[in-house]
Write a protein that holds these residues in place. Structure first.
Motif, PDB file in Angstrom:
ATOM      1  N   ASP A 121      -4.856   3.656   4.237  1.00  0.00           N
ATOM      2  CA  ASP A 121      -3.539   3.566   3.580  1.00  0.00           C
ATOM      3  C   ASP A 121      -3.647   3.097   2.121  1.00  0.00           C
ATOM      4  OD1 ASP A 121      -4.132   0.886   3.790  1.00  0.00           O
ATOM      5  OD2 ASP A 121      -2.428   0.368   5.055  1.00  0.00           O
ATOM      6  N   GLY A 122      -4.852   2.879   1.644  1.00  0.00           N
ATOM      7  CA  GLY A 122      -5.041   2.508   0.237  1.00  0.00           C
ATOM      8  C   GLY A 122      -4.710   1.045  -0.059  1.00  0.00           C
ATOM      9  N   SER A 123      -4.520   0.207   0.985  1.00  0.00           N
ATOM     10  CA  SER A 123      -4.148  -1.192   0.746  1.00  0.00           C
ATOM     11  C   SER A 123      -5.313  -2.041   0.230  1.00  0.00           C
ATOM     12  CB  SER A 123      -3.539  -1.814   2.009  1.00  0.00           C
ATOM     13  OG  SER A 123      -4.386  -1.603   3.115  1.00  0.00           O
ATOM     14  N   ALA A 124      -6.540  -1.533   0.342  1.00  0.00           N
ATOM     15  CA  ALA A 124      -7.699  -2.206  -0.284  1.00  0.00           C
ATOM     16  C   ALA A 124      -8.737  -1.144  -0.590  1.00  0.00           C
ATOM     17  CB  ALA A 124      -8.282  -3.255   0.660  1.00  0.00           C
ATOM     18  N   GLY A 125      -9.374  -1.276  -1.747  1.00  0.00           N
ATOM     19  CA  GLY A 125     -10.437  -0.344  -2.127  1.00  0.00           C
ATOM     20  C   GLY A 125      -9.922   1.074  -2.298  1.00  0.00           C
ATOM     21  N   LEU A 126     -10.809   2.015  -2.082  1.00  0.00           N
ATOM     22  CA  LEU A 126     -10.456   3.436  -2.233  1.00  0.00           C
ATOM     23  C   LEU A 126      -9.541   3.873  -1.086  1.00  0.00           C
ATOM     24  CD1 LEU A 126     -11.621   6.102  -3.847  1.00  0.00           C
ATOM     25  CD2 LEU A 126     -12.724   6.508  -1.656  1.00  0.00           C
ATOM     26  N   ARG A 127      -8.565   4.726  -1.408  1.00  0.00           N
ATOM     27  CA  ARG A 127      -7.751   5.291  -0.310  1.00  0.00           C
ATOM     28  C   ARG A 127      -8.547   6.441   0.318  1.00  0.00           C
ATOM     29  NH1 ARG A 127      -2.164   6.038   0.906  1.00  0.00           N
ATOM     30  NH2 ARG A 127      -1.599   4.924  -0.995  1.00  0.00           N
ATOM     31  N   GLY A 128      -8.895   6.290   1.596  1.00  0.00           N
ATOM     32  CA  GLY A 128      -9.669   7.343   2.267  1.00  0.00           C
ATOM     33  C   GLY A 128     -10.625   6.738   3.270  1.00  0.00           C
TER      34      GLY A 128
END
Ligand SMILES: Cc1cc2nc3c(=O)[nH]c(=O)nc-3n(C[C@H](O)[C@H](O)[C@H](O)COP(=O)(O)OP(=O)(O)OC[C@H]3O[C@@H](n4cnc5c(N)ncnc54)[C@H](O)[C@@H]3O)c2cc1C
Ligand code: FES
Length: 259
Positions: free
Chosen positions: A158-165
């Motif tokens: 969900d992109g809440s930390a680091g890269l989304r993916g």
């Protein structure tokens, strides 16, 4: 393999469904290797009947750390256990990661609670002077367990930390092309993640070991409840508790495993 009654020294609840147990188990701690697991009896008495397999997350002096995610009755009991309680542990069990060998950089991929065996592995590789790069993925930031790891790269769906993916996106976007030297991959996490990584490592020609969290009954070769389809000149089934939980990624028949 030892069957011990281990005192729970600490139960750190690091989220509503995640906890880190510290257990005093010198006999197992002295023999444990990264990738191995213990079979834990979640409570006294006959319910739940079967022990629950848990990766050895770390060994610190005479104690073991276990990272537990609550998914059902057994893991709920472990989450609720209070310091001072005694838990029956059987271990160390299973085949560990192969940390010797002809590689210059170890690349570790962890998904969700699959980070557990990588903590022990990362420490052992660094102790041996290996270069290590660790990538962690989870659905969301609150499910990331970063403690005890050295500067991991992070991705969340969900992109809440680091890269989304995914960790594979993280590998392709941020790291591939930056790592110099012969690599070996190590991974643990959901089957879909392991299968995608297995294809990627096969395409790249990199050695790769996966730790499978196949549901288990006994944990030591008796019930035949943990079979994994394997490739080879003669395709066959292997027992995850005895031949695994660590397998060579190219040895596993991912198509027959059923995701
Ligand atoms: C070698 C190995 C190492 C493991 N290491 C860890 C670890 O470090 N931390 C951790 O939290 N968990 C780990 N697991 C998974 C853990 O053993 C299971 O989550 C646990 O046994 C579930 O017990 P329960 O009584 O809570 O769930 P149950 O009430 O038995 O089942 C609840 C739900 O979880 C599903 N389930 C049960 N076992 C598994 C499994 N292995 N994989 C996927 N779904 C399952 C069931 O099908 C059911 O839908 C490991 C498993 C293996 C085989
Ligand atoms: S868990 Fe019983 S044989 Fe593997």
């Amino acid at each position: 393999m030892r069957d011990v009654s281990a005192r729970l020294l600490e139960n750190e609840r690091i989220g509503p469904r995640l906890c880190l147990l510290r257990l005093e188990a010198p006999e197992i701690a002295a023999r444990a290797l990264p990738g191995q697991f213990v079979a834990v009896r979640a409570a006294e008495g006959f319910f739940p009947l079967l022990r629950r397999p848990m990766s050895i997350c770390a060994v610190e002096d005479s104690s073991l750390l276990l990272l537990v995610k609550v998914v059902g009755v057994g893991t709920r009991l472990l989450y609720e256990a209070e310091p001072g309680a005694h838990l029956h542990l059987l271990g160390p069990l299973g085949r560990p990661f192969e940390v010797e060998g002809d590689f210059e950089v170890a690349v570790l991929f962890g998904g969700g609670v699959g980070v557990a065996p990588l903590v022990f592995l990362e420490r052992e590789l660094r102790r041996r002077g290996r270069r290590v790069c660790t990538l962690l993925g989870a659905r969301t930031a609150s499910e990331l367990v970063l403690r005890h790891l050295e500067d991991p790269f992070v991705a969340t769906e969900d992109g809440s930390a680091g890269l989304r993916g995914t960790v594979l996106d993280l590998w392709r976007i941020r790291l591939q092309g930056h790592i110099r030297g012969r690599m070996k991959w190590f991974s643990c996490g959901p089957l879909a993640m392991l299968r995608a990584l297995a294809w990627e490592s096969q395409a790249g020609g990199w050695e790769h070991e996966v730790a499978l969290e196949t549901p288990m009954g006994c944990g030591f070769g008796v019930c035949q409840g943990c079979v994994v389809p394997l490739r080879g000149p003669r395709p066959r089934y292997g027992l995850a508790c005895m031949e695994g939980p660590v397998f060579k990624a190219q040895e596993v028949n991912w198509d027959a495993l059923g995701l």
